[in-house]
Scaffold this motif. Structure first.
Motif, PDB file in Angstrom:
ATOM      1  N   MET A   1      30.716 -20.331  50.992  1.00 37.56           N
ATOM      2  CA  MET A   1      30.962 -18.900  50.769  1.00 37.56           C
ATOM      3  C   MET A   1      31.158 -18.642  49.278  1.00 37.56           C
ATOM      4  N   THR A   2      30.410 -17.703  48.757  1.00 35.53           N
ATOM      5  CA  THR A   2      30.532 -17.343  47.345  1.00 35.53           C
ATOM      6  C   THR A   2      31.570 -16.237  47.199  1.00 35.53           C
ATOM      7  N   THR A   3      32.486 -16.427  46.299  1.00 36.73           N
ATOM      8  CA  THR A   3      33.505 -15.422  46.018  1.00 36.73           C
ATOM      9  C   THR A   3      33.234 -14.791  44.662  1.00 36.73           C
ATOM     10  N   ASP A   4      33.931 -13.695  44.377  1.00 42.29           N
ATOM     11  CA  ASP A   4      33.756 -13.048  43.077  1.00 42.29           C
ATOM     12  C   ASP A   4      34.125 -14.004  41.949  1.00 42.29           C
ATOM     13  N   PHE A   5      35.230 -14.745  42.115  1.00 36.87           N
ATOM     14  CA  PHE A   5      35.626 -15.654  41.026  1.00 36.87           C
ATOM     15  C   PHE A   5      34.623 -16.795  40.895  1.00 36.87           C
ATOM     16  N   ASP A   6      34.017 -17.210  42.013  1.00 40.99           N
ATOM     17  CA  ASP A   6      33.030 -18.277  41.966  1.00 40.99           C
ATOM     18  C   ASP A   6      31.815 -17.843  41.150  1.00 40.99           C
ATOM     19  N   ALA A   7      31.335 -16.642  41.421  1.00 42.38           N
ATOM     20  CA  ALA A   7      30.186 -16.116  40.677  1.00 42.38           C
ATOM     21  C   ALA A   7      30.531 -15.956  39.200  1.00 42.38           C
ATOM     22  N   TYR A   8      31.748 -15.503  38.912  1.00 40.76           N
ATOM     23  CA  TYR A   8      32.162 -15.345  37.516  1.00 40.76           C
ATOM     24  C   TYR A   8      32.176 -16.696  36.803  1.00 40.76           C
ATOM     25  N   LEU A   9      32.771 -17.694  37.440  1.00 42.75           N
ATOM     26  CA  LEU A   9      32.857 -19.011  36.818  1.00 42.75           C
ATOM     27  C   LEU A   9      31.468 -19.608  36.587  1.00 42.75           C
ATOM     28  N   SER A  10      30.564 -19.381  37.514  1.00 39.10           N
ATOM     29  CA  SER A  10      29.192 -19.880  37.334  1.00 39.10           C
ATOM     30  C   SER A  10      28.519 -19.195  36.150  1.00 39.10           C
ATOM     31  N   SER A  11      28.701 -17.888  36.034  1.00 40.38           N
ATOM     32  CA  SER A  11      28.042 -17.141  34.960  1.00 40.38           C
ATOM     33  C   SER A  11      28.617 -17.476  33.586  1.00 40.38           C
ATOM     34  N   GLN A  12      29.893 -17.894  33.558  1.00 41.45           N
ATOM     35  CA  GLN A  12      30.571 -18.142  32.288  1.00 41.45           C
ATOM     36  C   GLN A  12      30.652 -19.632  31.939  1.00 41.45           C
ATOM     37  N   ARG A  13      30.005 -20.497  32.732  1.00 45.63           N
ATOM     38  CA  ARG A  13      30.210 -21.944  32.574  1.00 45.63           C
ATOM     39  C   ARG A  13      29.878 -22.430  31.163  1.00 45.63           C
ATOM     40  N   ASP A  14      28.729 -22.075  30.632  1.00 46.20           N
ATOM     41  CA  ASP A  14      28.348 -22.541  29.297  1.00 46.20           C
ATOM     42  C   ASP A  14      29.345 -22.064  28.243  1.00 46.20           C
ATOM     43  N   LYS A  15      29.754 -20.814  28.346  1.00 44.23           N
ATOM     44  CA  LYS A  15      30.730 -20.267  27.402  1.00 44.23           C
ATOM     45  C   LYS A  15      32.050 -21.032  27.504  1.00 44.23           C
ATOM     46  N   HIS A  16      32.479 -21.295  28.726  1.00 43.83           N
ATOM     47  CA  HIS A  16      33.739 -22.023  28.917  1.00 43.83           C
ATOM     48  C   HIS A  16      33.658 -23.443  28.361  1.00 43.83           C
ATOM     49  N   LEU A  17      32.530 -24.107  28.560  1.00 42.03           N
ATOM     50  CA  LEU A  17      32.395 -25.467  28.030  1.00 42.03           C
ATOM     51  C   LEU A  17      32.393 -25.457  26.495  1.00 42.03           C
ATOM     52  N   ASN A  18      31.799 -24.451  25.901  1.00 45.67           N
ATOM     53  CA  ASN A  18      31.841 -24.345  24.432  1.00 45.67           C
ATOM     54  C   ASN A  18      33.277 -24.133  23.951  1.00 45.67           C
ATOM     55  N   GLU A  19      34.025 -23.309  24.662  1.00 50.67           N
ATOM     56  CA  GLU A  19      35.423 -23.072  24.294  1.00 50.67           C
ATOM     57  C   GLU A  19      36.264 -24.335  24.481  1.00 50.67           C
ATOM     58  N   LEU A  20      35.993 -25.076  25.541  1.00 50.55           N
ATOM     59  CA  LEU A  20      36.714 -26.334  25.755  1.00 50.55           C
ATOM     60  C   LEU A  20      36.420 -27.316  24.629  1.00 50.55           C
ATOM     61  N   GLN A  21      35.180 -27.402  24.207  1.00 54.76           N
ATOM     62  CA  GLN A  21      34.830 -28.304  23.106  1.00 54.76           C
ATOM     63  C   GLN A  21      35.573 -27.921  21.824  1.00 54.76           C
ATOM     64  N   GLU A  22      35.692 -26.634  21.579  1.00 56.02           N
ATOM     65  CA  GLU A  22      36.433 -26.180  20.397  1.00 56.02           C
ATOM     66  C   GLU A  22      37.894 -26.627  20.481  1.00 56.02           C
ATOM     67  N   PHE A  23      38.503 -26.498  21.654  1.00 57.18           N
ATOM     68  CA  PHE A  23      39.887 -26.917  21.884  1.00 57.18           C
ATOM     69  C   PHE A  23      40.048 -28.421  21.670  1.00 57.18           C
ATOM     70  N   LEU A  24      39.053 -29.187  22.079  1.00 59.72           N
ATOM     71  CA  LEU A  24      39.125 -30.646  21.989  1.00 59.72           C
ATOM     72  C   LEU A  24      38.927 -31.167  20.565  1.00 59.72           C
ATOM     73  N   ARG A  25      38.444 -30.342  19.683  1.00 62.30           N
ATOM     74  CA  ARG A  25      38.184 -30.803  18.306  1.00 62.30           C
ATOM     75  C   ARG A  25      39.469 -31.001  17.491  1.00 62.30           C
ATOM     76  N   PHE A  26      40.582 -30.426  17.933  1.00 59.68           N
ATOM     77  CA  PHE A  26      41.826 -30.580  17.181  1.00 59.68           C
ATOM     78  C   PHE A  26      42.390 -31.989  17.409  1.00 59.68           C
ATOM     79  N   PRO A  27      42.607 -32.782  16.363  1.00 56.03           N
ATOM     80  CA  PRO A  27      43.181 -34.128  16.523  1.00 56.03           C
ATOM     81  C   PRO A  27      44.704 -34.053  16.670  1.00 56.03           C
TER      82      PRO A  27
END
Length: 462
Positions: A1-27
């Motif tokens: 079953m697809t939910t609204d949040f599921d569709a949102y997370l799918s549409s934003q996945r690339d953006k979220h992964l880019n943001e996670l990479q930025e967060f991970l760059r801090f030593p």
């Protein structure tokens, strides 16, 4: 079953992964003073991420070392308040030469994101933020009130967080504590953790002559600190892996028959586990299975032994000193301070002649076990099943989150430990990584959990 949040997370996945990479760059290595500014910058970046999601009243609560992030969203009138705990600090990266890609240059390959902190714990902290973002963006609200407590000292034992909690009890007051800093049983094998081992850390330093000496001129005439260290450390265990420190096991709570039976159903294949780890066979305290040794038995481990010449080739010296770092994982009824003192006494009593032994006490944290029949904990299993499509198990974990017991004592909160890491993801080691499959399913698990929490909480109140 697809939910609204599921569709949102799918549409934003690339953006979220880019943001996670930025967060991970801090030593943000909390134990090394030269990275203090990096830790602070990481905390400030995390505050920005929280603000972008929609959190309010954002503060960096100062401690003598690294700050604690507080933020909240408190607009769900009549609904319970959840306190989400995590940490933005990371372990050192040594040895750097063993990393396939630089530890603070996040890389995605083979369905995993590689970087220090990707699994422990930045990746999982980031998932909490994005689960709340998904619900806010798709419904305009959250189903519960939320407070964040994200610290920068977990990897050094959370020395200042208990005082922060005491000082700001009202600020952090909540109904339930949720933490994602644990592992699941395996790929697509979700599990809810209900027990953690405690921690006790020490350093032992052995001193001989006032300086390094020529091994030809003085060899055979004085004690070699490295020889003495080897003898001293060997006295800590017998040949079967049993700790020989007097009183070490005195207060250990034995495993129940019910838990032993439950663990047996979850037990890994020892041969396959050994092969996956690259060792010829497993080893540990006799009389217990692998899971029992990992989850409900205490350990004493050497984390580092060093001294003398470390360079290429040979240097014929008798070193003036030798050093070792020790940590213990402790189980219910063991007192970390008591264990530290017992080990210190053992090391001093077994010191070989001709050297001076000094023992320094470091981090400590209490073990934690909670009943898992509480509805808010049972809800975690339901949320996992909704996202993963398979039933979740209830497990303990061999690692430590020292602050969990402090949350229970100071704020009197039930703790829900619902992590998404895998034991094989090299946290605390080179090439740490995080499964993107668990990233995706974990985000959805958290959304299902938040949506069900009000009903679960009030079923406990009824």
């Amino acid at each position: 079953m697809t939910t609204d949040f599921d569709a949102y997370l799918s549409s934003q996945r690339d953006k979220h992964l880019n943001e996670l990479q930025e967060f991970l760059r801090f030593p943000s290595i909390s134990t090394l003073s030269e990275h203090a500014s990096d830790v602070l910058q990481c905390a400030e970046h995390l505050a920005t991420l929280a603000r972008q999601v929609g959190f309010e009243h954002i503060q960096l609560l100062q401690t003598p070392k690294h700050p604690v992030l507080y933020a909240d969203w408190l607009h769900a009138e009549g609904k319970p308040t959840v306190l989400v705990y995590g940490h933005y600090d990371v372990q050192p990266v040594d040895p750097l030469r063993l990393w396939e890609t630089p530890p603070f240059e996040p890389t995605i390959r083979d369905g995993k994101i590689y970087a220090r902190g990707s699994s422990d714990d930045k990746g999982q902290v980031f998932m909490h933020l994005k689960s709340f973002e998904a619900l806010l963006q798709t419904t305009g609200t959250l189903p519960v009130n939320v407070k964040l407590c994200i610290e920068g000292e977990e990897e050094i034992g959370s020395p200042h967080l208990p005082a922060v909690l005491e000082q700001h009890k009202d600020l952090f007051a909540a109904d339930v504590l949720v933490i994602s800093d644990t592992t699941i049983l395996g790929p697509n094998r979700p599990s809810v953790c209900y027990g953690l081992r405690g921690l006790a850390a020490l350093q032992v330093d052995v001193y001989g002559a006032k300086g390094d000496l020529h091994s030809g001129l003085y060899g055979g005439a004085i004690q070699n600190p490295l020889h003495a260290m080897v003898e001293l450390l060997a006295s800590l265990h017998d040949d079967n892996g049993v700790v020989q420190v007097n009183g070490f096991y005195d207060n250990v709570q034995e495993i129940s028959a019910q838990e032993r039976e439950a663990f047996a159903k979850l037990a890994p294949d020892d041969s396959a586990l050994a092969q996956s780890l690259g060792v010829t066979e497993l080893f540990g305290e006799t009389g217990y299975t692998t899971l029992e040794r990992e989850w409900v038995r205490p350990t004493l481990e050497l984390n580092g032994v060093y001294g003398g010449f470390q360079g290429e080739g040979t240097k014929t010296v008798i070193p003036s000193s030798a050093h070792a770092k020790i940590t213990c994982r402790l189980v219910p009824n063991q007192d970390p301070a008591d264990i530290q003192q017992k080990i210190k006494k053992h090391l001093q009593e077994f010191a070989p002649p001709g050297v001076r032994v000094e023992v320094t006490l470091h981090d400590k944290g209490n073990p934690y076990v909670t009943p898992f029949d509480h509805p808010v904990i049972q809800l975690a299993a339901t949320a996992y099943e909704q996202a993963y499509g398979v039933s979740a198990a209830f497990t303990r974990m061999g690692g430590s989150i020292p602050i969990v017991e402090a949350f229970a004592n100071v704020l009197h909160l039930p703790a829900v430990l619902m992590g998404f890491g895998l034991d094989t993801e090299n946290f605390h080691a080179p090439n740490e990584h995080f499964s993107l499959d668990n990233f995706d399913k974990g985000l959805r698990t958290l959304c299902y959990y938040w949506l069900g929490l009000d009903e679960a909480f009030h079923s406990q109140q009824a």
